[in-house]
Write an enzyme that holds these catalytic residues in place. Structure first.
Site, PDB file in Angstrom:
ATOM      1  N   HIS A 197       1.285   2.704  -5.437  1.00  0.00           N
ATOM      2  CA  HIS A 197       2.212   3.826  -5.261  1.00  0.00           C
ATOM      3  C   HIS A 197       1.465   5.141  -5.480  1.00  0.00           C
ATOM      4  O   HIS A 197       1.268   5.539  -6.626  1.00  0.00           O
ATOM      5  CB  HIS A 197       3.363   3.722  -6.260  1.00  0.00           C
ATOM      6  CG  HIS A 197       4.337   2.646  -5.924  1.00  0.00           C
ATOM      7  ND1 HIS A 197       5.391   2.861  -5.070  1.00  0.00           N
ATOM      8  CD2 HIS A 197       4.400   1.357  -6.274  1.00  0.00           C
ATOM      9  CE1 HIS A 197       6.078   1.737  -4.935  1.00  0.00           C
ATOM     10  NE2 HIS A 197       5.490   0.800  -5.649  1.00  0.00           N
ATOM     11  N   CYS A 201       3.300   0.490  -0.406  1.00  0.00           N
ATOM     12  CA  CYS A 201       3.710  -0.734  -1.100  1.00  0.00           C
ATOM     13  C   CYS A 201       4.309  -1.728  -0.092  1.00  0.00           C
ATOM     14  O   CYS A 201       3.625  -2.148   0.829  1.00  0.00           O
ATOM     15  CB  CYS A 201       4.654  -0.403  -2.249  1.00  0.00           C
ATOM     16  SG  CYS A 201       4.821  -1.763  -3.422  1.00  0.00           S
ATOM     17  N   GLU A 214       2.489   8.033  -5.215  1.00  0.00           N
ATOM     18  CA  GLU A 214       3.375   9.002  -5.893  1.00  0.00           C
ATOM     19  C   GLU A 214       3.502   8.712  -7.382  1.00  0.00           C
ATOM     20  O   GLU A 214       4.079   9.499  -8.125  1.00  0.00           O
ATOM     21  CB  GLU A 214       4.746   9.031  -5.203  1.00  0.00           C
ATOM     22  CG  GLU A 214       5.694   7.871  -5.526  1.00  0.00           C
ATOM     23  CD  GLU A 214       5.392   6.565  -4.787  1.00  0.00           C
ATOM     24  OE1 GLU A 214       4.324   6.452  -4.152  1.00  0.00           O
ATOM     25  OE2 GLU A 214       6.240   5.651  -4.859  1.00  0.00           O
TER      26      GLU A 214
END
Lengths: 252, 216
Positions: free
Chosen positions: B183, B80, B185
């Site tokens: 992202h 990001c 994750e």
């Protein structure tokens, strides 16, 4: 183009999921972390935790639930319920939540939206709106305190104001449709979606897979939220997403 | 194997470090140069404003550590804002110099029909299907949250894009340096797979490296 999102909502009280959950393959159906991980595996695009704890201890427990959940799932999640100060937001976001939901506190103090957005970014601030049709007005009215108090505020006016103050999203619950399983409130949802440019999460009334198709097309919603129909497996998320895909809805 | 998650006071590192751990790799959240340089791979996360982040990186000296790591061909992944910081400059709230590890600049989304921030699940289009980072993976949706996007100067640095009114830089890479605008994750299975690929590249490099050393 962004995909439409499917969002299960978990009501959590003192660290436990309430509104019974009916999953055979869970060791502990009351554990919000385990349920969140299951929804992630099933393809939910996002989760909402609604903290309905009434005590300070219950709220502390919620922070711990958020921390554990953030370590277990790979999708974004929102935490709402009882958040009335920027410090509350900070605590929850630092524990690993992606967004904060505010409802009554924002109506009582709209500046909270602006303060939160400035501090953490608009993308973190979800303004939850409980709306009910007011016959006399011929329009929808905002309710607060979990739907118990009429605010006298017009819903369309309120969402415009929330957007202007920096809200990143509107979580719109139709009190008329909620619990009916007769489908989302399409006229309310599309009226709100037309009034603002930020995404609208439609909530209340989902009973069938077609209800989601309708809210994403006619209702112009960006996301559809439901609780019991997912918890009780009346609709399975993988099947719902497949169905939406076949019907031409952009889905992950 | 251990991955250093660079802690320079920007954003939430918990989700990234837990995701790395779920993939079976030790995650070390650290702002210590020696620890970062000792790790088998480095992740530069980041949420917030570009200018603030660069200030933190300069004050802590960690910006130089990132440049040193890239020059030493350490596997480095920016996520990001962390990806944007790898580039030359950004126009987020004024002009700011970036780390300049990759050539290019960060610009704001043009006003138009598309909502800013670009937030939600959008589909990746792989431009370099044979890139080792994408090996064996199929295109799919990942989770984005950003108001600025990267224009890389060198076309071959662009590994994947997403469509948001125009092609938006989603994955970049050159040598051992990678960046993801979304992202991983928070991007479900595909996100975890992409993160897993980066960890695999870190492991391969570690093995090559120890092989070389044992031959000497």
């Amino acid at each position: 183009m962004l995909a439409k999102r499917i969002i299960p909502c978990l009501d959590v009280k003192d660290g436990r999921v309430v509104k019974g959950v009916n999953f055979e393959n869970l060791r502990d159906a009351g554990d919000p972390v385990e349920l969140a991980a299951l929804y992630d595996r099933e393809g939910a695009d996002e989760l909402v935790f609604l903290d309905i704890s009434a005590s300070v201890e219950g709220r502390q427990t919620m922070v711990e639930v958020v921390r554990k959940t953030a370590g277990e799932i790979a999708i974004p999640f929102t935490v709402g319920g009882g958040i009335s100060q920027v410090d509350d937001m900070k605590r929850i976001l630092r524990a690993g939540a992606d967004k904060i939901g505010i409802n009554t506190a924002a109506v009582l103090n709209p500046q909270l939206i602006a303060d939160g957005a400035r501090r953490f970014g608009s993308q973190c601030i979800v303004v939850a709106v409980d709306a009910k049709y007011n016959e006399a007005w011929g329009e929808w009215e905002v309710y607060t305190h979990g739907g118990r108090k009429a605010s006298g505020i017009h819903a369309l006016e309120w969402v415009r104001k929330a957007e202007a103050l920096g809200a990143g999203e509107i979580l719109l619950t139709s009190m008329d449709a909620d619990g009916t399983k007769d489908g989302f409130d399409i006229s309310l949802t599309s009226a709100v979606a037309d009034a603002i440019r930020i995404p609208v999460i439609a909530s209340g009334g989902a009973g069938t897979k077609d209800d989601f198709v309708e809210v994403f097309t006619k209702g112009k919603a960006d996301a559809g939220l439901a609780a019991t129909i997912f918890h009780y497996k009346e609709i399975s998320i993988p099947e719902l997403k497949l169905d939406l895909k076949l019907k031409g809805v952009e889905i992950r | 194997m251990a991955i250093a998650i660079v802690d320079y006071g920007m954003g939430n590192l918990h989700s990234v470090s837990k995701a790395v751990e779920r993939l079976g790799v030790e995650a070390l959240v650290t702002g210590d140069r020696a620890e970062i340089m000792k790790a088998d791979g480095i992740i530069l996360p980041g949420v917030g404003a570009f200018g603030d982040a660069m200030e933190h990186l300069r004050e802590s000296g960690l910006g130089d550590v990132m440049k040193e790591a890239a020059a030493a061909k350490r596997p480095l992944l920016g996520i990001c804002l962390g990806m944007q910081l790898l580039f030359g400059s950004s126009e987020e709230h004024g002009q700011h110099d970036g780390l300049g590890i990759l050539p290019g600049k960060v610009i704001r989304f043009a006003d138009g029909d598309y909502k800013v921030p670009h937030m939600g699940w959008n589909r990746l289009e792989f431009l370099q299907k044979d890139n080792p980072l994408l090996a064996g993976l199929a295109e799919g949706h990942v989770y984005f949250v950003h108001s600025y996007h990267v224009l890389p100067e060198v076309k071959s640095d662009l590994i994947a894009v997403t469509d948001y009114g125009q092609p938006i830089t989603a994955i970049v890479g050159r040598g051992s340096v990678y960046g993801m605008q979304f992202h991983p994750e928070k991007s479900g299975e595909l996100g975890m797979e992409l993160l897993g690929q980066f960890l695999k590249l870190c492991a391969e490099r570690k093995n090559d490296h120890s092989l070389e050393q044992s031959q000497h």
